[in-house]
Design an enzyme around this catalytic site. Sequence first.
Site, mmCIF file in Angstrom:
data_model
loop_
_atom_site.group_PDB
_atom_site.id
_atom_site.type_symbol
_atom_site.label_atom_id
_atom_site.label_comp_id
_atom_site.label_asym_id
_atom_site.label_seq_id
_atom_site.Cartn_x
_atom_site.Cartn_y
_atom_site.Cartn_z
ATOM 1 N N ASP A 1 0.807 -1.171 0.005
ATOM 2 C CA ASP A 1 -0.138 0.234 0.004
ATOM 3 C C ASP A 1 0.876 1.258 0.027
ATOM 4 O O ASP A 1 0.950 1.910 0.998
ATOM 5 C CB ASP A 1 -0.817 -0.048 1.345
ATOM 6 N N GLU B 1 -7.270 5.257 -8.200
ATOM 7 C CA GLU B 1 -8.485 5.432 -7.736
ATOM 8 C C GLU B 1 -8.959 6.555 -8.548
ATOM 9 O O GLU B 1 -8.641 7.693 -9.115
ATOM 10 C CB GLU B 1 -8.447 6.048 -6.433
ATOM 11 N N LYS C 1 -10.152 1.722 -8.825
ATOM 12 C CA LYS C 1 -10.425 1.811 -7.308
ATOM 13 C C LYS C 1 -11.691 2.820 -7.116
ATOM 14 O O LYS C 1 -11.407 3.929 -7.341
ATOM 15 C CB LYS C 1 -9.150 2.327 -6.524
ATOM 16 N N THR D 1 -13.100 0.172 -2.149
ATOM 17 C CA THR D 1 -12.330 0.711 -1.106
ATOM 18 C C THR D 1 -13.343 1.465 -0.116
ATOM 19 O O THR D 1 -14.456 1.437 -0.303
ATOM 20 C CB THR D 1 -11.188 1.473 -1.525
ATOM 21 N N PHE E 1 -11.674 -2.219 5.327
ATOM 22 C CA PHE E 1 -10.596 -1.729 6.187
ATOM 23 C C PHE E 1 -10.467 -2.120 7.724
ATOM 24 O O PHE E 1 -11.555 -2.790 8.042
ATOM 25 C CB PHE E 1 -10.910 -0.031 6.148
#
Length: 320
Positions: free
Chosen positions: A17, A95, A131, A155, A177
């Site tokens: 990440d 993203e 994303k 996400t 998450f």
Amino acid sequence: MTSKLDQLREITTVVADTGDIEAVARLKPVDCTTNPSIVLKALGTPMFADAIKEAVAWGKNQGGNPEAVSAVADRLAISVGAALVKLVPGRVSTEVDADLSFDTEASLAKARSIIAAYKDRGIERDRILIKLASTWEGIRAAEVLQKEGIDCNLTLLFSKAQAIACADAKVFLISPFVGRILDWYKKSTGKDYTAEEDPGVISVRDIYNYYKANDIKTIVMGASFRNAGEIEALAGCDRLTISPALLDELSKDEGKLERKLSPESRKPDAKVSVDEKTFRWMMNEDAMATEKLAEGIRAFAKDLTTLRTMVQKELQLAAA
């Protein structure tokens, strides 16, 4: 004894990440994930100085208008992604703009433009994950993109409601998450949690079990870790996306890593589907998921604005 990182690689696909090129080259993850915060940080390093100059020159030729500012910001995000693609054998997540999180059609247009921009650089769609935030609108965009052969990474996922909706949409991968859920509960309760008690760990385990119990093919990739204990508690998850600092910590630890998740250990969990009304009600009833989703979108939008402001200043200097 091998390191815990090496042991983890045997049972879980390890993803980095980060946009830190040196760290990716050193740690050799299979995939990389990025977001506006990571892109902004990467662009602040000397490695991307030439990419910034190139993108600004390109933007100047586009006229330097507000549309050019956004286009240059996109171009820079693609530059970071393209650099990462050269280093990993798998995929890089890029993203869609956070300020489009509640606009399905605009998200679709942006996603298609990202894929086209990568193709212009000789990078095919099978190396990229689009994303999107796990809003109802983001999930609907992903559903369309998946049918077009564009794989998606959903996400800012904090709840089983979001995970079920993503499964219904047949998205390629979700990023539930962990650390941000822990943050919320620690602030709410004032309590410290062990890895086994960690609400973020429990959430991902529940989602993983639901998917495996119902033979759902969507990949579960735990994300947003606060400590190595959370990672160890999810050993065996399909994928885990981990910061370089925690990857380094795991690489130096030669203790035994116990597998915690596997398809064979799944327990029955009846399959359900959610329509928009049910999804919104379930989110409304989950204060943590609602607050953290909104907070995450705001944070990514803020960093996107910072990037665009930087681009605007560079374009003005180039025009002077």
